[in-house]
Design a protein around this motif. Structure first.
Motif, PDB file in Angstrom:
ATOM      1  N   LEU A  90       0.832  -1.208   0.000  1.00 44.48           N
ATOM      2  CA  LEU A  90       0.000   0.000   0.000  1.00 44.48           C
ATOM      3  C   LEU A  90       0.867   1.258   0.000  1.00 44.48           C
ATOM      4  N   ASP A  91       1.922   1.254   0.810  1.00 41.11           N
ATOM      5  CA  ASP A  91       2.809   2.419   0.887  1.00 41.11           C
ATOM      6  C   ASP A  91       3.505   2.707  -0.436  1.00 41.11           C
ATOM      7  N   ALA A  92       3.710   1.652  -1.236  1.00 41.59           N
ATOM      8  CA  ALA A  92       4.385   1.824  -2.522  1.00 41.59           C
ATOM      9  C   ALA A  92       3.443   2.359  -3.604  1.00 41.59           C
ATOM     10  N   MET A  93       2.158   2.354  -3.337  1.00 45.74           N
ATOM     11  CA  MET A  93       1.174   2.807  -4.332  1.00 45.74           C
ATOM     12  C   MET A  93       1.037   4.324  -4.319  1.00 45.74           C
ATOM     13  N   SER A  94       0.542   4.811  -5.432  1.00 43.53           N
ATOM     14  CA  SER A  94       0.197   6.231  -5.478  1.00 43.53           C
ATOM     15  C   SER A  94      -1.010   6.446  -4.564  1.00 43.53           C
ATOM     16  N   GLU A  95      -1.229   7.678  -4.154  1.00 45.00           N
ATOM     17  CA  GLU A  95      -2.390   8.013  -3.313  1.00 45.00           C
ATOM     18  C   GLU A  95      -3.676   7.554  -3.978  1.00 45.00           C
ATOM     19  N   GLU A  96      -3.772   7.767  -5.274  1.00 49.59           N
ATOM     20  CA  GLU A  96      -4.979   7.410  -6.024  1.00 49.59           C
ATOM     21  C   GLU A  96      -5.199   5.895  -6.022  1.00 49.59           C
ATOM     22  N   ASP A  97      -4.134   5.131  -6.282  1.00 52.09           N
ATOM     23  CA  ASP A  97      -4.263   3.673  -6.292  1.00 52.09           C
ATOM     24  C   ASP A  97      -4.575   3.142  -4.890  1.00 52.09           C
ATOM     25  N   ARG A  98      -3.911   3.689  -3.883  1.00 53.03           N
ATOM     26  CA  ARG A  98      -4.160   3.263  -2.492  1.00 53.03           C
ATOM     27  C   ARG A  98      -5.630   3.507  -2.129  1.00 53.03           C
ATOM     28  N   ALA A  99      -6.142   4.671  -2.471  1.00 52.82           N
ATOM     29  CA  ALA A  99      -7.543   4.999  -2.190  1.00 52.82           C
ATOM     30  C   ALA A  99      -8.472   4.039  -2.935  1.00 52.82           C
ATOM     31  N   ALA A 100      -8.116   3.673  -4.165  1.00 49.47           N
ATOM     32  CA  ALA A 100      -8.943   2.750  -4.953  1.00 49.47           C
ATOM     33  C   ALA A 100      -8.970   1.358  -4.312  1.00 49.47           C
ATOM     34  N   VAL A 101      -7.837   0.884  -3.820  1.00 45.71           N
ATOM     35  CA  VAL A 101      -7.781  -0.432  -3.170  1.00 45.71           C
ATOM     36  C   VAL A 101      -8.605  -0.421  -1.881  1.00 45.71           C
ATOM     37  N   ILE A 102      -8.466   0.627  -1.098  1.00 51.03           N
ATOM     38  CA  ILE A 102      -9.220   0.735   0.158  1.00 51.03           C
ATOM     39  C   ILE A 102     -10.720   0.816  -0.119  1.00 51.03           C
ATOM     40  N   GLU A 103     -11.108   1.579  -1.113  1.00 47.72           N
ATOM     41  CA  GLU A 103     -12.519   1.688  -1.479  1.00 47.72           C
ATOM     42  C   GLU A 103     -13.054   0.353  -2.006  1.00 47.72           C
ATOM     43  N   ALA A 104     -12.245  -0.347  -2.804  1.00 46.10           N
ATOM     44  CA  ALA A 104     -12.663  -1.664  -3.298  1.00 46.10           C
ATOM     45  C   ALA A 104     -12.890  -2.627  -2.127  1.00 46.10           C
ATOM     46  N   GLY A 105     -12.029  -2.565  -1.131  1.00 46.21           N
ATOM     47  CA  GLY A 105     -12.198  -3.401   0.056  1.00 46.21           C
ATOM     48  C   GLY A 105     -13.472  -3.052   0.810  1.00 46.21           C
ATOM     49  N   ARG A 106     -13.750  -1.772   0.937  1.00 48.24           N
ATOM     50  CA  ARG A 106     -14.962  -1.332   1.622  1.00 48.24           C
ATOM     51  C   ARG A 106     -16.207  -1.808   0.880  1.00 48.24           C
ATOM     52  N   LEU A 107     -16.226  -1.637  -0.438  1.00 48.90           N
ATOM     53  CA  LEU A 107     -17.374  -2.058  -1.236  1.00 48.90           C
ATOM     54  C   LEU A 107     -17.541  -3.577  -1.232  1.00 48.90           C
ATOM     55  N   ALA A 108     -16.425  -4.300  -1.302  1.00 43.52           N
ATOM     56  CA  ALA A 108     -16.489  -5.765  -1.254  1.00 43.52           C
ATOM     57  C   ALA A 108     -17.047  -6.236   0.087  1.00 43.52           C
ATOM     58  N   THR A 109     -16.670  -5.571   1.155  1.00 43.82           N
ATOM     59  CA  THR A 109     -17.175  -5.915   2.487  1.00 43.82           C
ATOM     60  C   THR A 109     -18.684  -5.732   2.545  1.00 43.82           C
ATOM     61  N   LEU A 110     -19.180  -4.613   2.055  1.00 42.52           N
ATOM     62  CA  LEU A 110     -20.623  -4.357   2.065  1.00 42.52           C
ATOM     63  C   LEU A 110     -21.377  -5.400   1.237  1.00 42.52           C
ATOM     64  N   GLU A 111     -20.831  -5.749   0.073  1.00 39.87           N
ATOM     65  CA  GLU A 111     -21.481  -6.743  -0.787  1.00 39.87           C
ATOM     66  C   GLU A 111     -21.443  -8.124  -0.140  1.00 39.87           C
ATOM     67  N   GLN A 112     -20.319  -8.475   0.468  1.00 39.06           N
ATOM     68  CA  GLN A 112     -20.194  -9.777   1.128  1.00 39.06           C
ATOM     69  C   GLN A 112     -21.209  -9.902   2.258  1.00 39.06           C
ATOM     70  N   ARG A 113     -21.412  -8.838   3.004  1.00 37.10           N
ATOM     71  CA  ARG A 113     -22.392  -8.875   4.099  1.00 37.10           C
ATOM     72  C   ARG A 113     -23.805  -9.100   3.574  1.00 37.10           C
ATOM     73  N   LYS A 114     -24.145  -8.475   2.448  1.00 36.34           N
ATOM     74  CA  LYS A 114     -25.464  -8.684   1.840  1.00 36.34           C
ATOM     75  C   LYS A 114     -25.628 -10.137   1.403  1.00 36.34           C
ATOM     76  N   LEU A 115     -24.586 -10.667   0.738  1.00 40.03           N
ATOM     77  CA  LEU A 115     -24.646 -12.040   0.249  1.00 40.03           C
ATOM     78  C   LEU A 115     -24.779 -13.035   1.399  1.00 40.03           C
ATOM     79  N   VAL A 116     -24.023 -12.822   2.469  1.00 38.31           N
ATOM     80  CA  VAL A 116     -24.091 -13.723   3.625  1.00 38.31           C
ATOM     81  C   VAL A 116     -25.467 -13.653   4.272  1.00 38.31           C
ATOM     82  N   ALA A 117     -26.022 -12.456   4.428  1.00 38.09           N
ATOM     83  CA  ALA A 117     -27.345 -12.315   5.034  1.00 38.09           C
ATOM     84  C   ALA A 117     -28.395 -13.068   4.211  1.00 38.09           C
ATOM     85  N   ALA A 118     -28.326 -12.952   2.897  1.00 37.58           N
ATOM     86  CA  ALA A 118     -29.271 -13.656   2.026  1.00 37.58           C
ATOM     87  C   ALA A 118     -29.080 -15.168   2.126  1.00 37.58           C
TER      88      ALA A 118
END
Length: 176
Positions: A90-118
């Motif tokens: 993460l430290d080696a990434m650009s600010e933009e790429d780091r933010a994209a990875v963190i956001e992807a993780g956040r979105l994946a977490t939200l989707e995973q929670r929906k799938l598990v609940a269903a």
């Protein structure tokens, strides 16, 4: 089962997980570590009085056909799936790429929670269709289980460190 005392003396099949075992010992049960492949036979033959698993496992292993006629939703464990990334990566990434990875993780977490609940709802419905009597505990009843198992946190603090455990429990409380 509606209160911690209901577990007293029951032989409960658990994973070979020290926290799970300590939790059920604290509740007065007699934990029995049995491999998942032997769970159905253990239930059918009365080797254990019950088992602890998510709905998907109960449904997949058809434990309702293995003399499991009752089920209580105590909410005693919350399993976590970790989205992990190397700090050096993460430290080696650009600010933009780091933010994209963190956001992807956040979105994946939200989707995973929906799938598990269903998935949990679908599995519970399947279990109940086989005549299993389901007890959904009230908030107060769940709190009694939480209170009864508080000493297990001390065991975990000794193993993992108080700071880490306290940080995790604070984050869980904040997420509620």
């Amino acid at each position: 089962m509606k209160e911690p005392a209901d577990l007293k003396g029951l032989k409960i099949r658990l994973q070979s997980n020290p926290v799970h075992i300590a939790t059920f010992e604290q509740l007065g049960a007699s934990p029995v570590s049995i491999d998942g492949s032997e769970m159905f036979a253990a239930m059918s033959q009365g080797v254990v009085d019950g088992q602890e698993n998510p709905y998907a496992v109960i449904n997949t292993f058809r434990l309702y056909d293995a003399k499991q006629k009752f089920m209580s939703d105590t909410g005693h464990f919350f399993d976590v799936i970790v989205f992990a990334v190397s700090k050096s990566m993460l430290d080696a990434m650009s600010e933009e790429d780091r933010a994209a990875v963190i956001e992807a993780g956040r979105l994946a977490t939200l989707e995973q929670r929906k799938l598990v609940a269903a998935d949990e709802a679908k599995n519970l419905e399947a279990i109940l269709s086989h005549g299993v009597e389901f007890t959904k505990l009230t908030k107060e009843q769940r709190e009694a289980f939480r209170t009864a198992t508080l000493p297990v946190y001390d065991v975990v603090r000794e193993r993992l460190g108080a700071d880490l455990v306290d940080e995790l429990t604070t984050a869980v409380d904040a997420a509620k």
